[in-house]
Design an enzyme around this catalytic site. Structure first.
Site, PDB file in Angstrom:
ATOM      1  N   GLU A 139     -10.126   2.227  -2.224  1.00 43.58           N
ATOM      2  CA  GLU A 139      -9.506   1.419  -1.167  1.00 43.58           C
ATOM      3  C   GLU A 139     -10.523   0.520  -0.477  1.00 43.58           C
ATOM      4  OE1 GLU A 139      -6.546   0.672  -0.277  1.00 43.58           O
ATOM      5  OE2 GLU A 139      -5.296   2.178  -1.229  1.00 43.58           O
ATOM      6  N   ASP A 193      -4.589  -4.326   6.086  1.00 43.18           N
ATOM      7  CA  ASP A 193      -5.072  -2.967   5.837  1.00 43.18           C
ATOM      8  C   ASP A 193      -6.441  -2.836   6.493  1.00 43.18           C
ATOM      9  OD1 ASP A 193      -2.828  -2.592   4.208  1.00 43.18           O
ATOM     10  OD2 ASP A 193      -3.902  -3.292   2.440  1.00 43.18           O
TER      11      ASP A 193
END
Length: 148
Positions: free
Chosen positions: A53, A71
């Site tokens: 990620e 994000d």
């Protein structure tokens, strides 16, 4: 005047870079913060998730133009559902937290929010990077040699 321009260019080239964890340092930190085995998810899966990620970077952000969300942080927690950045239309803020809190070098808030994410029915499958890089794979390498 020339010195001022050069100084300005130097300052513009400096980027804000948060803490980038070493793999084992992150594994030990996540274990200390209670993620090892949380909701049946191994520590190795959490470290794998963070690797794919954010590259273990606490300051990582990624804008999603489709829903105008962003994000944030080491787990790339999304502003549409989980945190408040004051910009995302229709944001839910299920973690009851400012998105900026997810960018701190101290990842306790990010871990607390990640625990909230996996309590939802999707669990850790909420993260696309986990599904693409960690699910149904031997993730033991992510904690190998870390003493955890």
């Amino acid at each position: 005047m020339k010195a001022v321009i050069i100084l300005g260019l130097v300052l513009l080239s400096v980027t804000v870079q948060g803490k980038i964890f070493e793999r084992c340092e992150l594994a030990r930190t996540l274990k200390r913060l209670g993620l090892d085995g949380y909701r049946g998810i191994s520590l190795a899966n959490w470290v794998c998730l963070a690797k794919w990620e954010s590259g273990y970077n606490t300051q990582a952000t990624n804008y999603n133009p489709g829903d105008q969300s962003t994000d944030y942080g080491i787990f790339q927690i999304n502003s549409h559902y989980w945190c408040n950045n004051g910009k995302t239309p229709g944001a839910v803020n299920a973690c009851h937290i400012s998105c900026n809190a997810l960018l701190q070098d101290n990842i306790a808030d990010a871990v607390t929010c990640a625990k909230r994410v996996v309590r939802d029915p999707q669990g850790i499958r909420a993260w696309v990077a986990w599904r693409n890089h960690c699910q149904n794979r031997d993730v033991s390498q992510y904690v190998q040699g870390c003493g955890v």
